[in-house]
Scaffold this active site. Structure first.
Site, mmCIF file in Angstrom:
data_model
loop_
_atom_site.group_PDB
_atom_site.id
_atom_site.type_symbol
_atom_site.label_atom_id
_atom_site.label_comp_id
_atom_site.label_asym_id
_atom_site.label_seq_id
_atom_site.Cartn_x
_atom_site.Cartn_y
_atom_site.Cartn_z
ATOM 1 N N GLY A 10 14.793 2.945 14.615
ATOM 2 C CA GLY A 10 15.488 1.665 14.666
ATOM 3 C C GLY A 10 15.057 0.712 13.566
ATOM 4 O O GLY A 10 14.162 1.005 12.767
ATOM 5 N N ASP A 48 12.260 12.234 25.045
ATOM 6 C CA ASP A 48 13.000 11.397 25.977
ATOM 7 C C ASP A 48 11.982 10.589 26.772
ATOM 8 O O ASP A 48 11.330 11.116 27.671
ATOM 9 C CB ASP A 48 13.859 12.262 26.903
ATOM 10 C CG ASP A 48 14.613 11.438 27.934
ATOM 11 O OD1 ASP A 48 14.585 10.193 27.852
ATOM 12 O OD2 ASP A 48 15.237 12.044 28.830
ATOM 13 N N ALA A 72 14.263 0.570 22.615
ATOM 14 C CA ALA A 72 14.974 -0.315 23.539
ATOM 15 C C ALA A 72 16.477 -0.121 23.414
ATOM 16 O O ALA A 72 16.984 0.306 22.376
ATOM 17 C CB ALA A 72 14.628 -1.778 23.252
ATOM 18 N N TYR A 140 20.774 -7.264 29.629
ATOM 19 C CA TYR A 140 19.759 -6.927 28.634
ATOM 20 C C TYR A 140 18.463 -7.692 28.906
ATOM 21 O O TYR A 140 17.375 -7.109 28.962
ATOM 22 C CB TYR A 140 20.278 -7.249 27.231
ATOM 23 C CG TYR A 140 19.213 -7.241 26.160
ATOM 24 C CD1 TYR A 140 18.634 -6.049 25.739
ATOM 25 C CD2 TYR A 140 18.776 -8.426 25.575
ATOM 26 C CE1 TYR A 140 17.647 -6.034 24.761
ATOM 27 C CE2 TYR A 140 17.796 -8.428 24.598
ATOM 28 C CZ TYR A 140 17.235 -7.229 24.192
ATOM 29 O OH TYR A 140 16.255 -7.223 23.233
ATOM 30 N N LYS A 144 14.759 -6.148 29.994
ATOM 31 C CA LYS A 144 13.552 -6.348 29.189
ATOM 32 C C LYS A 144 12.467 -7.072 29.993
ATOM 33 O O LYS A 144 11.281 -6.788 29.819
ATOM 34 C CB LYS A 144 13.897 -7.134 27.919
ATOM 35 C CG LYS A 144 14.739 -6.348 26.921
ATOM 36 C CD LYS A 144 14.029 -5.113 26.394
ATOM 37 C CE LYS A 144 12.935 -5.472 25.417
ATOM 38 N NZ LYS A 144 12.289 -4.254 24.833
#
Length: 285
Positions: A10, A48, A72, A140, A144
């Site tokens: 990412g 995973d 994330a 979201y 988190k």
């Protein structure tokens, strides 16, 4: 140090890998894709993280000294779709629980990267790092926050780092979106009533590396310096820096129907705790 980086493919993960390599650390990249996108990884493991036994096996094989948990689900609007909710919590809560338990069992440091969206943005002042007035407005943020609680409930000592408005090369972000849209639009409508601070990922990666090299555990806010601004202000600054003549029209959140998720109006976060604990603040955005 032997440092495991989740979500290494990412935007932030790749910047962290580059920073670790620059410092001479042995960075092990972890991702779901078959191949690693980072050229800075000493090793890459496809895993995973939602599978607890796979995470334990990963830690047993790698034996990390520290983990920087960047993995994330970050598609805020996509998280609102009912068909995605289970997967959002699996990634942001359950995988974090698995990483926290493995970190505890193998005696390594854990740094968890989280978000300003754990707050509802109704406070008029910047949120302090140790603020407990949680009230996420969207799925979201809820997921988190669940990840934060998984870390706190599993490890007595940990780093929790809240950040916001990430941008940088090599991944989807607001700067890239604005520049892309400017190719086909000479006028853009951008929200003007959500206020926060942009965060440049190489700057954040430097701070995260600084942290895992210490035992100064705790909750921190990590965003760039340079003052608070709205998304509209940020868009204007982007086009000024790029030397582009694009008209940006300010609109309020309720005039922007494309957004499925409700977002906090105030994402101002105090950076005082960084200074108090001897960490160098991020430079101006």
């Amino acid at each position: 140090m032997n440092i495991l980086v989740t979500g290494a493919n990412g935007l932030l993960g790749r910047a962290v890998m580059a920073e670790l390599r620059r410092r001479g650390h042995h960075g092990i990249a972890v991702g779901r894709a078959p191949q690693c996108r980072s050229t800075d990884a000493a090793a890459y493991v496809q895993a995973d993280l939602c599978d607890a036994s796979a995470v334990q096996a990963l830690f047993a094989g790698v034996q990390p000294d520290a983990v920087i948990h960047c993995a994330a689900w970050t598609d805020v609007d996509g998280a609102e779709l009912p068909e995605n909710r289970e997967q959002v919590f699996a990634v942001n809560r359950d995988s974090t629980q698995n990483v926290a338990e493995a970190s505890r069992d193998h005696g390594c440091k854990l740094l968890y990267v989280t978000t300003d969206y754990v707050f509802d943005g109704t406070d008029p002042a910047p949120y302090p790092a140790d603020c407990d007035r949680f009230a996420p407005l969207n799925v979201y943020g809820q997921s988190k926050l669940a990840g934060e609680r998984a870390v706190c409930g599993t490890l007595a000592q940990h780093f929790i780092v809240r950040t916001s408005w990430l941008y940088g090369a090599g991944g989807k972000n607001f700067v890239r979106t604005m520049l892309h849209l400017s190719r086909t639009h000479d006028t853009l409508r951008v929200v003007c009533d959500q206020v926060g601070t942009p965060t440049y990922v190489p700057d954040l990666a430097r701070l995260l590396a600084d942290m895992v090299e210490t035992d100064r555990y705790g909750r921190y806010n990590a965003v760039n310096s340079g003052g608070y601004l709205s998304w509209y202000d940020f868009a204007c600054a982007i086009f000024r820096a790029a030397g582009m003549d694009v008209k940006v029209t300010p609109v309020h959140s309720d005039e922007y129907p494309a957004a499925k998720a409700k977002r906090p109006m105030n994402s101002r976060m105090s950076k005082e705790k960084l200074t108090e604990n001897g960490f160098e603040r991020l430079p101006e955005w």
